[in-house]
Design a protein around this motif. Structure first.
Motif, PDB file in Angstrom:
ATOM      1  N   SER A 109      -4.501  -2.489  -7.320  1.00 22.40           N
ATOM      2  CA  SER A 109      -3.648  -3.141  -6.316  1.00 22.40           C
ATOM      3  C   SER A 109      -3.900  -2.560  -4.933  1.00 22.40           C
ATOM      4  O   SER A 109      -3.953  -3.285  -3.931  1.00 22.40           O
ATOM      5  CB  SER A 109      -2.177  -2.989  -6.701  1.00 22.40           C
ATOM      6  OG  SER A 109      -1.351  -3.536  -5.702  1.00 22.40           O
ATOM      7  N   THR A 110      -4.062  -1.226  -4.867  1.00 21.78           N
ATOM      8  CA  THR A 110      -4.338  -0.580  -3.578  1.00 21.78           C
ATOM      9  C   THR A 110      -5.660  -1.072  -3.003  1.00 21.78           C
ATOM     10  O   THR A 110      -5.767  -1.374  -1.800  1.00 21.78           O
ATOM     11  CB  THR A 110      -4.373   0.953  -3.756  1.00 21.78           C
ATOM     12  OG1 THR A 110      -3.118   1.388  -4.269  1.00 21.78           O
ATOM     13  CG2 THR A 110      -4.664   1.632  -2.430  1.00 21.78           C
ATOM     14  N   LYS A 111      -6.657  -1.156  -3.859  1.00 18.06           N
ATOM     15  CA  LYS A 111      -7.954  -1.646  -3.397  1.00 18.06           C
ATOM     16  C   LYS A 111      -7.850  -3.083  -2.896  1.00 18.06           C
ATOM     17  O   LYS A 111      -8.427  -3.449  -1.851  1.00 18.06           O
ATOM     18  CB  LYS A 111      -8.969  -1.551  -4.525  1.00 18.06           C
ATOM     19  CG  LYS A 111     -10.350  -2.049  -4.136  1.00 18.06           C
ATOM     20  CD  LYS A 111     -11.313  -1.972  -5.320  1.00 18.06           C
ATOM     21  CE  LYS A 111     -12.674  -2.538  -4.928  1.00 18.06           C
ATOM     22  NZ  LYS A 111     -13.616  -2.507  -6.062  1.00 18.06           N
TER      23      LYS A 111
ATOM     24  N   LEU B 110       0.822  -1.205   0.000  1.00 21.04           N
ATOM     25  CA  LEU B 110       0.000   0.000   0.000  1.00 21.04           C
ATOM     26  C   LEU B 110       0.857   1.255   0.000  1.00 21.04           C
ATOM     27  O   LEU B 110       0.605   2.214  -0.746  1.00 21.04           O
ATOM     28  CB  LEU B 110      -0.920  -0.002   1.234  1.00 21.04           C
ATOM     29  CG  LEU B 110      -2.255  -0.728   1.117  1.00 21.04           C
ATOM     30  CD1 LEU B 110      -2.955  -0.736   2.460  1.00 21.04           C
ATOM     31  CD2 LEU B 110      -3.126  -0.059   0.068  1.00 21.04           C
TER      32      LEU B 110
ATOM     33  N   ASN C 157       2.468   1.770  -3.461  1.00 23.97           N
ATOM     34  CA  ASN C 157       1.510   2.258  -4.463  1.00 23.97           C
ATOM     35  C   ASN C 157       1.132   3.713  -4.221  1.00 23.97           C
ATOM     36  O   ASN C 157       1.056   4.528  -5.151  1.00 23.97           O
ATOM     37  CB  ASN C 157       0.263   1.385  -4.442  1.00 23.97           C
ATOM     38  CG  ASN C 157       0.547  -0.021  -4.920  1.00 23.97           C
ATOM     39  OD1 ASN C 157       1.551  -0.266  -5.611  1.00 23.97           O
ATOM     40  ND2 ASN C 157      -0.329  -0.956  -4.586  1.00 23.97           N
ATOM     41  N   ILE C 158       0.881   4.060  -2.970  1.00 25.83           N
ATOM     42  CA  ILE C 158       0.485   5.433  -2.657  1.00 25.83           C
ATOM     43  C   ILE C 158       1.631   6.409  -2.922  1.00 25.83           C
ATOM     44  O   ILE C 158       1.435   7.525  -3.430  1.00 25.83           O
ATOM     45  CB  ILE C 158       0.004   5.525  -1.198  1.00 25.83           C
ATOM     46  CG1 ILE C 158      -1.299   4.735  -1.041  1.00 25.83           C
ATOM     47  CG2 ILE C 158      -0.213   6.977  -0.781  1.00 25.83           C
ATOM     48  CD1 ILE C 158      -1.778   4.620   0.385  1.00 25.83           C
TER      49      ILE C 158
ATOM     50  N   GLN D  37      -5.199  -4.589  -1.686  1.00 28.03           N
ATOM     51  CA  GLN D  37      -4.478  -4.634  -0.417  1.00 28.03           C
ATOM     52  C   GLN D  37      -5.358  -4.157   0.736  1.00 28.03           C
ATOM     53  O   GLN D  37      -5.312  -4.710   1.848  1.00 28.03           O
ATOM     54  CB  GLN D  37      -3.207  -3.759  -0.506  1.00 28.03           C
ATOM     55  CG  GLN D  37      -2.194  -4.243  -1.523  1.00 28.03           C
ATOM     56  CD  GLN D  37      -1.716  -5.647  -1.225  1.00 28.03           C
ATOM     57  OE1 GLN D  37      -1.641  -6.062  -0.077  1.00 28.03           O
ATOM     58  NE2 GLN D  37      -1.411  -6.396  -2.290  1.00 28.03           N
TER      59      GLN D  37
END
Length: 474
Positions: free
Chosen positions: A293-295, A265, A268-269, A297
């Motif tokens: 991918s964030t969603k 996370l 990605n952020i 995780q």
């Protein structure tokens, strides 16, 4: 006084209570002995006085003293005798032997002289103040007394009783004092010896409280109440140590499992923020992949937190909880309905017979859902998931790749995931929750490879095909 007693140590209280109990027992024993001895001496004195009064020699002496004289004249015969002898007439007139102090006449004596009573025994007081024991018996008339009937009273000072009783009182007082002192000394010694294991237990508890070391055990060398208490305390500290170890292991495992999704996370952020801050926009495809991918995780983190909460709730609900009678077949049907939504392309085959168990409906449904989710996760597209409930045995079978032999021993461990399942969503807590639910209600759960391929989970729960009539189902 009560407040002071409560502030005393247990040893002092036991010593004091023992001493008081012995003092009371010795006092009552001494009083009872004194009263019994006094009564025995009085009875013996009464017997002696009655015997003397009935003696012919003493009757002749009375005739010699008073029969030839007028009443109250004081005849001259002064033969020594320990008794005071006097004649009592029907009108209350008395004639006392020479050298003796007259004794107050009692109404019982007059009644004997008048013939309304045969004998009388009582205490009376002489003119010189001496307390006497008096025995009176009726006699025939005396010459010179107008042939009237009379009674003869034989009396003896009560000092023959009081003097031995006084000596006995001193002896009993001394014995009681020695007994109380001895009881206090023995009570203190017994209290010290009896409370020594408790003192050792207290020291151990204080040491554990000070150091926090739950591995310290109290030595047990017997089967009495103190040693049973020590065994219970050792079992309690052992359970606390195991619970603390489980908590520490859970925290460590949770931290390890949280590290990977949190790192992903963060990466990605950071990429998204760097793109925004630098003005170098990412391509729509890359940006979509990062957001997806964030969603994923975040979903994985949410699932992990939910499983941790469920695991914690299961541990708390298993302590002191009153379980109700629940229909396992209805719970399993609801679980299948939920699992159909998670595997829309799969075929679910169910065969659920009636079975009632004592447990918590929410926990049971979560355990069955976890078994079904495990089957859905490893089933191929358009595969079949079979669930059956017969005779208290609930089986869930998939037609996937199965489980390797080396992994079968670890499938119910917390956070354990096989190498083949690490790329799949999940927290590694699903089967651990199932195992915990089974243990709480006295059941078992196993996982093995099914004949012909796939995995077979077997959930055995004690119960009955019909609900007990004396228990209300909630």
């Amino acid at each position: 006084m009560i407040a002071y007693f409560k502030r005393m140590s247990l040893r002092s209280r036991l010593t004091l209570l023992g001493t008081v109990a012995v003092a009371i027992a010795v006092t009552f024993s001494a009083i009872a002995s004194w009263v019994a001895t006094r009564q025995q001496l009085i009875n013996q004195l009464d017997s002696n006085l009655t015997s003397v009064q009935a003696s012919p020699g003493y009757v002749q002496a009375l005739l010699r003293f008073c029969g030839t004289q007028q009443p109250g004249s004081g005849a001259a015969d002064s033969s020594p005798t320990p008794y005071t002898i006097q004649v009592v007439t029907a009108d209350g007139t008395v004639c006392t032997a020479p050298g003796k102090s007259p004794i107050d006449v009692h109404t019982d004596d007059v009644a004997v002289a008048r013939g309304t009573a045969t004998t009388a025994l009582h205490d009376s007081t002489a003119e010189d103040g001496v307390v006497m024991r008096v025995a009176t018996a009726r006699q025939n008339s005396v010459p010179g007394w107008a042939t009237q009937p009379f009674a003869i009273s034989i009396a003896q000072p009560l000092t023959v009783v009081d003097d031995p009783l006084r000596t006995l009182s001193l002896i009993l007082l001394g014995v009681a004092g020695v007994g109380v002192i001895g009881a206090a000394t023995a009570g203190l010694a017994i209290a010290r010896a009896g409370l020594r294991p408790i003192a050792r237990l207290t020291e151990t508890v204080e040491l554990i409280s000070h150091t926090g070391d739950l591995s310290i055990e109290i030595p047990v060398d017997g089967e009495d109440e103190i040693n049973r208490l020590a065994k219970s305390f050792n079992a309690m500290t052992g359970a606390l140590a195991a619970s603390r170890n489980r908590q520490q292991q859970l925290i460590a495992d949770a931290g390890h499992e949280l590290r990977t999704p949190l790192t992903s996370l963060r990466t990605n952020i950071e990429l998204l923020m760097r793109s925004e801050n630098s003005g170098r926009m990412l391509s729509p495809v890359v940006r979509s992949e990062l957001l997806t991918s964030t969603k994923d995780q975040i979903t994985e983190l949410s699932s992990l937190v939910a499983d941790l909460q469920e695991l914690s709730r299961q541990e708390e609900s298993g302590v002191g909880r009153i379980l109700q009678i629940e229909p396992l077949h209805e719970i399993a049907a609801r679980a299948v309905k939920r699992s159909r939504l998670r595997g829309p392309g799969l075929i679910f085959t169910e065969n659920l017979e009636h079975w009632y168990v004592r447990g918590d409906s929410r926990s049971l449904e979560r355990a069955i859902v976890n078994l079904l989710d495990n089957a859905v996760k490893f089933s191929p597209s358009n595969g079949e998931v079979c669930i059956s409930l017969q005779g208290g045995v609930l089986e869930v079978r998939d037609h996937g790749p199965g489980v390797s032999e080396q992994d079968l021993a670890h499938v119910f461990e917390r956070f354990w995931r096989s190498p083949a399942a690490r790329s799949l969503p999940g927290s590694g807590l699903g089967l651990a929750i199932v195992s915990q639910v089974a243990a709480q209600i006295g059941g078992t759960v196993t996982l093995q490879n099914a004949p012909g391929g796939g995995a077979l989970a077997t959930f055995r729960l004690p119960g009955a095909p019909t609900p007990p009539p004396d228990l209300e189902r909630v």
